[in-house]
Design a protein around this motif. Structure first.
Motif: not given
Length: 365
Positions: A22-23, A25-36
């Motif tokens: 789960v961590g 997914v959270k980390m990749m979600g944060i990275s995806l947001l930064i990438g966006l």
């Protein structure tokens, strides 16, 4: 034994990672947001380019050889030396030189995005957009420039040598910006030169790429022909002066013959011979200079480089930057790797360091 324990540790690490997915997914979600944020706050850039082959024409031509043969019969030495060609590997040095970059900043071109024709310098200062990341990274430098400009000393124009270029801090920053946008590459194997320029306006990108190529080709042509061109200019001046003296000798001989028809005394014949000798001398000198002029003119043409265009400059249709898909893929990948690194360190601390610390505590008791 050690190999078995290592395998067990890897299995335990893998299970430890699975329990905390789960961590990830959270980390990749944060990275995806930064990438966006990075992908959609980075200004669009367009790149125009051209490919050409510099063809050196430095060999003596047929006509040049023929004139050389005629000059040899006349007792003249016109020379068969060849001028050196400009090394294409130095093209990048030319386009990175301060004189070119300063001229480039003063060049006016039409920017379709703002609907007006202005200098490149003014566009970079007033209209060039920067990404959020660039603003964050460059903030300390801007603060440093503010304080350094306040405490800096300046030279008076009277004490400054006019032969040395005086460049301010603002121009230095603009020059570095232009350098980062110019691309030059020379392929030794194929002899193909690649020149590109990146700008936030597609039309201006194409126009400025064409300007860069025109400057480069003119610089190379001037380098290879300047020596012979100066020699040609000198010879042409000599030809004009010698033509005047030749025509004067021709008219003097003709006038003397017309005014002394039928005279056969020795004095008249001597004067006629003197005028004839003077005419022959002026004619030979004038003919020699005309041969040298023709030979030098041919050498100028032969030393003028020919640039064969393989790919002409075009107005770009697709943007060059930002590569949004690539940015998002890299962001997600980095986020996943950061999560793996963080969890692995946590696993090592829990399984390796904690038992050792507990063992030391019991031993002390």
């Amino acid at each position: 034994m050690s190999q078995t324990s290592t395998e067990i540790s890897l299995i335990e690490l893998f299970d430890f990672l699975k329990e905390r997915k789960v961590g990830a997914v959270k980390m990749m979600g944060i990275s995806l947001l930064i990438g966006l944020i990075i992908a959609f706050t980075t200004p669009k850039e367009w790149r125009s380019y051209s490919e050409f082959i510099p063809e050196s024409t430095n060999n003596s031509g047929v006509l040049g050889g023929a004139l050389g043969g005629v000059a040899g019969l006349a007792g003249l030495e016109l020379g068969e030396g060849q001028d050196g060609t400009f090394n294409p590997e130095l093209y990048a040095a030319v386009l990175n030189s301060t004189p070119f970059l300063m001229n480039f900043l003063e060049h006016e071109t039409y920017f379709e995005s703002i609907g007006q024709e202005i200098k490149v310098r003014d566009y970079l200062k007033d209209h060039l957009k920067t990404s959020l990341v660039s603003r964050v990274i460059g903030f300390p430098k801007r603060i440093q420039n503010i304080f350094s400009s306040k405490g800096g000393s300046s030279l008076s124009d009277e004490a400054f040598d006019p032969g040395i270029m005086k460049i301010g801090r603002e121009d230095i920053d603009l020059i570095e910006t232009i350098k980062s946008r110019i691309g030059v590459d020379y392929n030794k194997g194929t002899s193909v030169v690649f020149v590109s320029f990146t700008m936030q306006d597609p039309m201006a990108s194409a126009v400025l790429t064409e300007y860069i190529i025109e400057y480069l080709t003119a610089y190379v042509s001037d380098y290879q022909t300047s020596k012979q061109a100066k020699k040609l200019q000198f010879i042409q001046g000599q030809v004009k002066r010698k033509e005047v003296s030749f025509l004067e000798a021709q008219r003097a001989l003709a006038a003397y013959r017309d005014s002394n028809l039928g005279l056969s005394n020795n004095l008249a014949q001597t004067e006629l011979k003197n005028l004839q000798s003077q005419y022959d001398l002026e004619f030979n000198l004038y003919s020699s200079l005309k041969l040298q002029e023709a030979e030098t003119r041919i050498k100028v043409e032969e030393n003028t480089p020919v640039f064969k265009v393989l790919e002409p400059v075009k107005v770009p249709v697709e943007r060059f930057k930002p590569k949004r898909k690539m940015i998002l893929i890299i962001a997600i990948t980095l986020g996943f790797l950061a999560w793996v690194l963080f969890v692995s360190i946590k696993f090592i601390i829990r399984t390796q360091l904690s038992p050792r610390l507990l063992g030391k505590g019991k031993a002390n008791d």
